[in-house]
Design an enzyme around this catalytic site. Structure first.
Site, short mmCIF file in Angstrom:
data_model
loop_
_atom_site.label_atom_id
_atom_site.label_comp_id
_atom_site.label_asym_id
_atom_site.label_seq_id
_atom_site.Cartn_x
_atom_site.Cartn_y
_atom_site.Cartn_z
N CYS A 1 68.83 35.15 -0.03
CA CYS A 1 69.66 34.13 0.89
C CYS A 1 71.19 34.44 0.55
CB CYS A 1 69.42 32.92 0.52
SG CYS A 1 67.75 32.38 0.97
N HIS B 1 61.49 29.37 5.50
CA HIS B 1 61.94 30.74 6.23
C HIS B 1 60.56 31.63 6.10
CE1 HIS B 1 66.36 29.90 5.95
NE2 HIS B 1 66.05 29.54 7.38
#
Lengths: 286, 1238
Positions: free
Chosen positions: A275, A174
């Site tokens: 996250c 990411h």
């Protein structure tokens, strides 16, 4: 009711956090980019509890904890399924098909918070929240394996007030695998070539000048910045035991209340600090 | 006849006066515009007219005829570049008795002086008046001539393409005009006799409607030839708006295409159709509205933003819609009143394109929370929120990228944004953009090389059509100028056969407008906030104004009438003027010879232009500019093809040569080194042209032949000439249809640029030239074709140097470009912040060979060397006329403001730029804000100041050191620029600054005399220079890179030991050492330089320099000698790379030259120090100029120094295309300790 986030002063404000418990299936079935040692579930849970404990206890947030779903091994990573900015929440369409169902639980909890909810229904769009970096002034969306152009467009349509710039992400999962916001105008960035390149892209795309905080380890560049009225600047960062050099860098931030948090186990399945939570700033009257 | 002469002299006299007196009078009356003048002009003309009741008896048939033909002759002149026209006045020298001739000449003079006045944005009002009078006089004095204004008034052809009704109306007008013209001439004649007369005036007007931001409509009558500024000023006056620079007038072309009305040009040349309907809009959205001075300005900005929001141009989220809506309510309705504001009060307003019940509720809810906010506060809050919207102030343009993907280009205050769908996919900040250009429907930006890239890249976008590309280009130019520059750029000099736009933003920049609005001293004006109810409801998301069909219809119905003549009494003014005019007429001597007249006219003209810079601080006009600047008068070509033309094209031709010769005298070097096409153009012309003073003698019949031919030529092409003029009024020659190419053998089609847009003009010019030279039509025809073709063929070759992509032969003439020398902008800005850069001029009278004895360790560094070498080897000097022109054109005031710095930097700009930009992108942590930026800068300056001080002491008696004190710098710069200009013969300000320069030179000579002859010779031979720059010894925690192009000497630390006990850098005048160096030098191989002097060095320099590497490359042999020695590392790493071209050897040996001059200029910016050393010497009759540039880059490790060097070399080559790089020395000092990140 500050418009447009009320500018930088309001950046990082939050009242609520949404987290989700770890399923046991995480150890074996969670997606991971590189094979490696198995996740020690017990330790992972301990770390996660500590994490939630800091949010709830130390920072006084209202933490909404969703129950784990064994059929969704990655469900602990709630960030990927929702992007919340001010009073609007975009429910994403995660790039990994196995994770699409994670959205449902998130939708319920966000609805309960009375947010304006936008769902990403376009079959062609994928977006992981981990690819979305909101700086307080604008969005950067990493175009990675999990996020595509269409997903970014929908994000742009959802948050019309802000510029949405795309940043190619190649080497990591990411965009936020190597960067995050460490302050109102401060981007924490890893030292890897890919990270630095992405930073340059972001700098070029932006009309604003961000400060940067370069840490030696990419993973350590993922930290959580919060602005808690009673505490001021709060920064949750990776523990010195994990990334001693990077921790030293964080320790130079004198204005921040620093809270080291270990995340050794979830890191094995590409999990980072951001996250595991979605932060929401609800005005007090609600 | 006598009257004629008299009037001519009159004109001359006037134009002389025009300059000195008037210009000085009111330098600030810049905004007093052309339009005013024009109206005055016309009115005075017509006043005469009406005062004398139609004395038709005096009008001769010939004068009538001429009147008719006049528009046409004007028309043909429009084929030619504006500067050609401007030159006309010089041709007046023709000793011709033909009244026609004179008439024309006179007209041109008048026109010229007028265009002067018009063109100079800052032309004082008085001079305008003078010009008017001139014109009157001219008219009066010439009985056989039509009035100029009559020629110019003719609007019909241009407007003609519109609806039939309009055309009819136009024709009527035309007729009327023609009649009146006749009268004018006659009355003028009479006026000579009966001098001052009182008369009412008639002004020909057109009705304008302007849709205002509050939805109301403002209409006014405008003189037909009024410039945009007149209307704009009227509107602003109506609105009581002082901070008007942020606003502009829009008109719509083809319903959707919005165009900004250029205030410096006549309206009728921009908007081709009646009715004249405009919308008043924000043109430049201030990034921080809170910095606006007046509430009323903010109010209008709010209105604009509300429109933008409702129309969807400014997208916002639900929440923002609601919030902004609530502030709107608060501003317009005041506090929420539950009784008055019933539940649905809100639905009368529109806040968003798609307004929902939910949103209205939210708005109402928020409205309640704003209790107590005044309207002004509510507006401010509104703006504070609106300005953060990502699309605030972004002007979007549809385009396609190189792959044909649909994108949007957004122009905003900070630069150019590229969007794909709603996503920002790239952004080019103004500092990153080197050049913006468009060609046909392509739009190009040339961007600075990124850190790791070596070359600039040009990025092309495809726009829907040519107009769209031009529109985008103009918007970019304007935004760049407004937001990034301190003062507007001057329009570029017109180039021969480059028919591109000379468009530049001519208004005030943001900096200027802020400055001006600081001076606003009036009580906050009262204004009524009209409720947005009515307005926004009627909008329904559509752009305002034009979309309302009924309005348009309504208007055009009345348009005919409105456009009709109106009689306006302006008696008083008219009388006064007439009196004055009459009196002057009387006084003027009647029999001044014509030849003299022209000369004088010219002189006075030049004189006039010289006045400008000094008297007009804000909009300086440099003298050269003025006569090269575009004449705005360009009419439709279709005019031409109809009737029998007059003098114009012929008259202008000699001017070309004249102009070129002038150009050459003013800067021979430049024209010499200019692009091949330039010289090609100029040569034939110059050969036949005679100096202006002599006058051009030509026979009349001669001309008419030429004209006939060219006209028939035009006639056959006229089908495609409709759209020759773009909205600027510039000619855009169409290409010949592609069919033409089929006449050619297929093999040649690619090579013969018959479809080039410049083909027609080239052909015509060549043809006319030949014809006039040989008087043989067949001959001329035969030869003009190949010549024109070769011109066209060469043209792209030349221009392709400046545009790296799309070298399509066909595209050439339409290319237009702005070169943004960003460093200038930066310099200007930074000089503002720091109050001028620290610049000093000094001369080091002993110039040493570069030996770098400080280091003796060498290290292999193949990679960087090879890159270096590669760069060095591709030493084809590129002709870069643009660069030079830019330099010449720079207004003087800018130069004194710090522009000089960029000039002094010369070749180094590349490096400094690269560094600066990397600074911007990399060290963001350090440069958080502008303010901090400034601080940082001063810090650096401080650092370097140390060095300069040392230099100062070193250079001792002879050197002039100015720096540190910020005020000094403002005066100093002129020194540096002048000296550089004179020695490089690149600038025109030499004249102005000459005293300075001479002084310096003298100093230099004295110094030299002090030295031993021998030494001096050697020293001259090699033109070595020593620069003292303190990096070697300074424990600065940054890295310095010195890049020296050309002969360079640095780090004479060796000599420290022998001469001075102070540590570090100084300029040494050590004879022995120099000799030693010379010897080495003569050997031609610098690798010998590896003399171990390290011990000495270590003794003298403060921080023990430790790890050093030196690499010497010899170009001649292509072999590299590298040796390496290691010394214990202490703190810094120093690397020196010397690259020397073999050429140097030849020069160095044998020849002794006489040093003519030598200067050193040092300029400093944020992170670079640039020292330019220029030596001029005469060797065996050949003068040789050497320029040595030394650049010290101070920056963090992220800078790619090899690239910076490459860039510097490249820049040097570009900037001095006539020079070759003979030597490059890189000295690199790196701090080894890793830098801290925060």
């Amino acid at each position: 009711m500050a418009g447009l986030g009320g500018g930088l002063a309001a950046f990082g404000r939050c009242t609520h956090a949404v987290v989700r418990a770890l399923p046991e299936s995480l150890c074996r079935q969670a997606l991971r980019s590189v094979a490696g040692p198995e996740v020690d579930l017990a330790r992972a849970e301990r770390e996660h509890q500590l994490y939630v404990g800091v949010l709830r206890g130390k920072l006084g947030l209202q933490v909404l904890e969703l129950p784990a779903d064994e059929s969704l091994p990655d469900c602990v990573f709630v960030e990927d399924v929702a992007v919340v900015c001010e009073e609007t929440a975009l429910l994403t369409r995660p790039g990994a098909p196995s994770r699409r169902k994670e959205v449902e639980a998130m939708k319920r909890v966000l609805e309960s918070l009375n947010l304006n909810i936008v769902e990403m229904v376009d079959e062609n769009a994928t977006l992981d929240g981990g690819d979305v970096l909101f700086t307080g002034r604008e969005f950067f969306v990493g175009l990675s394996k999990r996020t595509n152009q269409r997903g970014a467009e929908i994000l742009a349509d959802t948050f019309k007030d802000y510029a949405v710039s795309t940043v190619p992400v190649h080497d990591s999962l990411h965009l936020k695998s190597f960067c995050s916001m460490a302050g109102p105008n401060l981007i924490a960035i890893g030292s890897s070539e890919a990270a630095q390149k992405a930073l340059k892209t972001m700098q070029q795309m932006s009309d604003h000048r961000y400060d940067k905080l370069t840490v030696p380890d990419d993973a350590a560049a993922n930290c959580i910045y919060l602005n808690i009225p009673s505490k001021g600047h709060v920064l949750l960062h990776r523990a010195p035991e994990e990334y001693p050099e990077s921790a030293k860098v964080f320790e130079k931030l004198k204005d921040h209340m620093l809270i080291p948090i270990a995340n050794t186990e979830l890191e094995k399945v590409d999990g980072s600090l951001t996250c595991c939570s979605v932060f929401i700033n609800k005005a007090s009257e609600l | 006849m006598t009257t004629e002469v008299g009037s001519e002299t009159e004109v001359k006299k006037d134009s002389e006066q025009l300059g000195p007196d008037k210009a000085k009078d009111k330098p600030e009356e810049a905004s007093e515009t052309p339009g005013d003048q024009k109206s005055r002009e016309t009115s005075s003309g017509e006043a005469q007219d009406s005062s004398v009741p139609a004395p038709t008896n005096q009008s001769s048939p010939s004068s009538q005829k001429k009147e008719k033909s006049s528009p046409e002759s004007k028309g043909i002149s429009r084929f030619l570049p504006p500067w050609l026209k401007k030159q006309k006045s010089y041709t007046l020298a023709e000793p011709k008795d033909e009244p026609k001739k004179k008439a024309t000449g006179e007209e041109q003079v008048v026109e010229e002086s007028e265009s002067q006045a018009l063109e100079g944005v800052a032309q004082p009002r008085k001079s305008l008046e003078e010009a008017t009078e001139n014109r009157q006089n001219a008219k009066a004095g010439d009985r056989e001539k039509h009035s100029i204004s009559s020629a110019e008034i003719q609007p019909s052809k241009e407007d003609g393409k519109e609806t039939e009704v309009e055309e009819v109306a136009e024709k009527k007008e035309e007729k009327q005009e023609e009649k009146r013209e006749t009268k004018e001439v006659q009355t003028a004649e009479i006026k000579i006799d009966n001098i001052p007369q009182k008369s009412p005036k008639k002004i020909k007007t057109v009705q304008c409607k302007v849709m205002l931001l509050d939805g109301t409509e403002y209409s006014c009558d405008l003189e037909k030839r009024a410039r945009g500024q007149v209307l704009f000023d009227k509107v602003c006056e109506h609105l009581n708006l002082l901070e008007k620079d942020y606003f502009g007038l829009l008109f719509y072309e083809n319903s959707e295409q919005k165009n900004w009305l250029d205030s410096s040009k006549e309206i009728k040349r921009q908007i081709r159709s009646l009715p004249w309907i405009f919308t008043f809009n924000v043109k430049f959205y201030p990034p921080d509205p809170s910095q606006l001075t007046e509430d009323i300005t903010r109010y209008f900005l709010c209105l604009q933003l509300r429109q933008d929001i409702v129309s969807g141009r400014l997208p916002c989220s639900f929440v923002t819609h609601a919030l902004l809506g609530s502030y709107t309510l608060q501003a317009e309705l005041g506090d929420h009143d539950p009784e008055e504001h019933s539940s649905d009060y809100i639905s009368e307003f529109q806040f968003a394109p798609n307004q929902t019940q939910e949103m209205e509720e939210k708005v109402a809810e928020l409205h309640k929370t704003h209790r107590g906010l005044t309207p002004a506060q509510a507006d401010s809050q509104f703006l504070e929120n609106a300005k953060r919207l990502s699309m605030y102030g972004v002007d979007l343009h549809h385009a396609k990228d190189s792959e044909g993907v649909d994108i949007m280009l957004g122009v905003c205050a900070n630069g150019l944004l590229i969007y794909k769908d709603r996503l920002r996919i790239n952004r080019f900040a103004w500092p990153k953009i080197l050049k913006i250009s468009y060609k046909r429907s392509n739009f190009y930006i040339k961007v600075r090389p990124a850190e790791l890239e070596q070359f600039e890249s040009t990025i092309g976008f495809k726009l829907p059509n040519h107009r769209a590309a031009k529109r985008l280009w103009k918007v970019c130019v304007e935004h760049h100028t407004f937001f990034r520059l301190l003062s507007p750029e001057q329009p570029p000099k017109a180039k021969f056969l480059t028919l591109g736009s000379k468009f530049r933003y001519s208004g005030r920049t943001q900096a200027q407008t802020r400055q001006a609005s600081n001076l606003i001293d009036r009580p906050a004006p009262y204004f009524e906030r009209t409720s947005s109810k009515r307005v926004s409801r009627s909008l329904d998301g559509a752009p305002m104004g034009i979309s309302d069909q009924s309005l348009v219809r309504d208007f055009s119905a009345t348009g005919g009438q409105a456009a009709g003549d109106k009689i306006i009494d302006l008696e008083a003014a008219g009388r006064a003027k007439l009196k004055e005019g009459g009196r002057e007429e009387d006084e003027s001597p009647l029999k001044t010879p014509q030849l003299e007249f022209t000369q004088d006219g010219k002189n006075s003209f030049l004189q006039l232009t010289h006045i400008h810079p000094s008297s007009l601080p804000i909009h300086p006009v440099s003298s050269h500019l003025t006569y090269l600047s575009p004449v705005p008068e360009i009419d439709m070509l279709s005019d031409i093809s109809e009737e029998d033309p007059f003098e114009e094209p012929l008259l202008t031709i000699p001017d070309i040569s004249e102009c070129s010769s002038m150009e050459q005298t003013s800067d021979h070097k430049k024209t010499g080194t200019a692009s091949p096409i330039n010289s090609l153009e100029l040569r034939p012309l110059a050969s036949r042209g005679s100096p202006a003073v002599e006058g051009k003698i030509r026979t009349n019949d001669y001309k008419s032949t030429e004209l006939c031919v060219s006209f028939s030529f035009f006639r056959c092409l006229s089908f495609s000439f409709r759209s020759l003029l773009d909205e600027d009024g510039y000619i855009t020659f169409p290409s010949l249809p592609d069919v033409c190419i089929s006449f050619l053998p297929p093999g040649l089609q690619h090579y013969i640029p018959i479809t080039s847009p410049s083909f027609i003009p080239s052909f015509l010019l060549v043809f006319v030239l030949l014809l006039s030279a040989f008087q043989s039509i067949p001959f001329s025809l035969t030869f003009s074709l190949p010549l024109a073709l070769s011109l066209c063929y060469l043209e792209p070759k030349v221009t392709s140097f400046s545009s790296s992509s799309g070298n399509d032969l066909n595209d050439k003439a339409e290319e237009e470009e702005v070169e943004y020398e960003e460093e200038e902008a930066q310099q200007k800005i930074s000089s503002l912040r720091v109050d001028g850069e620290n610049i000093y001029v000094r001369h080091s009278n002993l110039m040493l060979e570069d030996l770098d004895k400080t280091q003796d360790d060498l290290l292999k560094h193949q990679a960087s060397i090879s890159e270096l070498k590669r760069n060095f080897m591709e030493s084809t000097p590129e002709p870069r006329p643009n660069e030079w022109e830019k330099r010449r054109i720079t207004p003087l005031s800018l130069q004194t403001q710090g522009r000089h710095a960029s000039r002094a930097e010369g070749p180094c700009t590349g490096v400094s730029d690269a560094d600066k930009s990397s600074h911007e992108t990399l060290d963001i942590v350090e440069e958080k804000k502008q303010a901090e930026f400034g601080i940082e800068e001063t810090l650096v300056v401080d650092e370097t100041n140390k060095g300069k001080m040392q230099v100062a002491t070193d250079a001792g008696e002879t050197c002039k050191v100015e720096h540190v004190s910020k005020k000094d710098s403002s005066s100093l710069p002129s020194d540096s620029s002048s000296s550089s200009s004179s020695s490089e013969s690149e600038d025109e300000e030499v004249g102005e600054y000459h005293p300075h320069h001479r002084a310096i030179e003298e100093v230099i000579r004295e110094e030299q005399e002090d030295e031993e002859d021998m030494k001096r010779k050697e020293h001259e031979e090699n033109t070595q220079h020593v620069e003292a720059i303190p990096e070697g010894s300074k424990p600065v925690p940054v890295e310095h890179t010195q890049v020296t192009v050309e002969d360079l000497v640095h780090e004479n630390t060796i000599t420290v030991a022998t001469e001075e006990k102070n540590l570090s850098e100084q300029i040494k005048q050590d004879v022995g050492e120099e000799k030693e160096e010379e010897q080495l030098k003569l050997n031609g191989d610098v690798s010998h330089v590896d003399i171990d002097v390290a011990p000495q060095l270590i003794c003298c320099s403060e921080p023990p320099v430790v790890k050093t590497e030196m690499v010497t490359i010899s170009d001649a042999t292509q072999r590299t000698e590298i040796s390496t020695k290691e010394i214990p590392i202490v703190q810094t790493e120093t690397k020196t790379i010397t690259y020397e071209s073999s050429q140097l050897d030849g020069n160095a040996v044998g020849d002794t030259g006489v040093l003519v001059s030598a200067q050193t200029i040092t300029s400093e910016s944020i992170s670079t120090t640039t020292t330019t050393h220029i030596t001029k010497m005469v060797k065996g009759g050949v003068s040789e100029t050497r320029i040595e540039k030394r650049i010290v880059i101070t920056g963090d490790a992220d800078i790619d120094h090899d690239e910076a060097l490459a860039q510097a070399i490249k820049e040097a080559k570009e900037q001095h295309p006539d020079m070759s790089v003979t030597r490059v020395v890189v000295h690199k000092e790196t701090e080894l300790a890793e830098e801290d990140e925060d």
